[in-house]
Design an enzyme around this catalytic site. Structure first.
Site, PDB file in Angstrom:
ATOM      1  N   PRO A 168       0.804  -1.213   0.000  1.00  0.00           N
ATOM      2  CA  PRO A 168       0.000   0.000   0.000  1.00  0.00           C
ATOM      3  C   PRO A 168       0.845   1.275   0.000  1.00  0.00           C
ATOM      4  O   PRO A 168       1.567   1.546   0.951  1.00  0.00           O
ATOM      5  CB  PRO A 168      -0.791  -0.110   1.314  1.00  0.00           C
ATOM      6  CG  PRO A 168      -0.514  -1.469   1.854  1.00  0.00           C
ATOM      7  CD  PRO A 168       0.765  -1.905   1.267  1.00  0.00           C
ATOM      8  N   GLU A 169       0.747   2.028  -1.056  1.00  0.00           N
ATOM      9  CA  GLU A 169       1.265   3.381  -1.031  1.00  0.00           C
ATOM     10  C   GLU A 169       0.051   4.292  -0.874  1.00  0.00           C
ATOM     11  O   GLU A 169      -1.055   3.807  -0.626  1.00  0.00           O
ATOM     12  CB  GLU A 169       2.071   3.672  -2.314  1.00  0.00           C
ATOM     13  CG  GLU A 169       3.264   2.730  -2.441  1.00  0.00           C
ATOM     14  CD  GLU A 169       4.303   3.159  -3.459  1.00  0.00           C
ATOM     15  OE1 GLU A 169       4.319   4.344  -3.826  1.00  0.00           O
ATOM     16  OE2 GLU A 169       5.100   2.308  -3.886  1.00  0.00           O
TER      17      GLU A 169
END
Length: 273
Positions: free
Chosen positions: A2-3
């Site tokens: 997850p960015e």
DNA sequence: ATCTAATCCTGTAGGC
DNA sequence: TGCCTACAGGATTAGA
């Protein structure tokens, strides 16, 4: 992985199931993740109604009248909305029960975090872990000048500056490499040596790539309600990330993979000077 | 004031 | 086939 875009897509996906809903139960299946879960978390949230959701960098915020639940997905975390009584599997660490549904946090590598701040919405910036965060990239205030002025005395390589998160948040390893390719900047360039003009290009590249990723992820929001969880990053077409030894999409030079501060960087030696 | 390295953890891929 | 190692990811922390 997850960015910022994946966290935002997660927020958008779960928000309709949370806002104005009352928490009716809390299940914790271990003592904590990266840090211990707040000791009195059930007392804080059970019986409370979610007012809104938010995001700061890669931190997901669930806002109550009396405080804010802060969730970080680490690198392997994800959240789904499931029917109540759905059997928990390995790595399902927390359920927030809301009537007939529950929000389930799954995180195999447990780099994630669940935290609580005793202040609602506005005061969240005072929370210690959020205090040193840089500017949100998807805001009006963020631009090349922000990067330029913040880095006049920073000798650190621009790739590592982006990753550090104290100048701008939300840019992870994938989008750091991608945004530097788009703006034609060599990842080793000392941050203090880049001109304002080049930082303007970089800032625009960051904004465009993050916004595009959110748009693409948003098309699969329904994936957050169901069995399979993960959302639409599969079709992502990267310029340089994970393309070691493959031809540059612009000039056909073979993409290089190097290490900067223990992290892989991908770039084109010809397009990025 | 900055920067570097170690650290947390597990699933997966590659080498032998 | 199976064991072993390296690596991936984010971000804090301690130490240089």
């Amino acid at each position: 992985m997850p960015e910022l875009p994946e966290v935002e897509v997660t927020r958008l996906g779960v928000s309709p199931y949370l806002v104005e809903q009352r928490v009716t139960g809390l299940v914790l299946r271990r003592a904590g993740l990266r840090w211990p879960f707040p000791a009195d978390l059930a007392q804080k949230v059970v019986g409370q109604t979610v007012q809104s959701t938010g995001r700061r960098g890669k931190y997901l915020l669930i806002v109550f009248k009396k405080g804010t639940l802060i969730i970080h997905l680490g690198m392997s975390g994800h959240i789904r909305i499931l029917p109540i009584h759905t059997p928990a599997q390995l790595h399902d660490h927390m359920d927030i029960v809301l009537g007939e549904q529950l929000l389930r946090l799954t995180d195999p590598r447990r780099f994630g975090a669940v935290l609580w701040h005793d202040a609602a919405d506005g005061a969240i910036e005072q929370y210690p872990l959020l205090q040193r965060l840089g500017m949100e990239p998807l805001t009006e205030q963020f631009n090349g000048a922000v990067l330029y002025t913040a880095t006049r005395h920073r000798k650190i390589a621009v790739k590592q500056m982006l990753l550090a998160g104290d100048v701008v948040v939300g840019v992870g390893n994938i989008y750091a490499s991608e945004s530097l390719f788009i703006s034609g900047i060599n990842p080793y360039t000392p941050s203090s040596e880049l001109t304002l003009a080049r930082y303007k290009k970089l800032a625009l590249a960051i904004q465009k790539i993050l916004a595009d990723a959110i748009t693409k992820g948003g098309s699969s929001l329904r994936d957050f309600v169901g069995v399979d969880g993960q959302s639409g990053y599969f079709q992502q077409n990267y310029y340089v990330y994970d393309r070691t030894g493959l031809p540059c999409r612009k000039c056909n030079t073979l993409i290089q993979q190097v290490k900067q501060g223990q992290r892989s960087t991908f770039y084109c030696v010809k397009c990025q000077k």
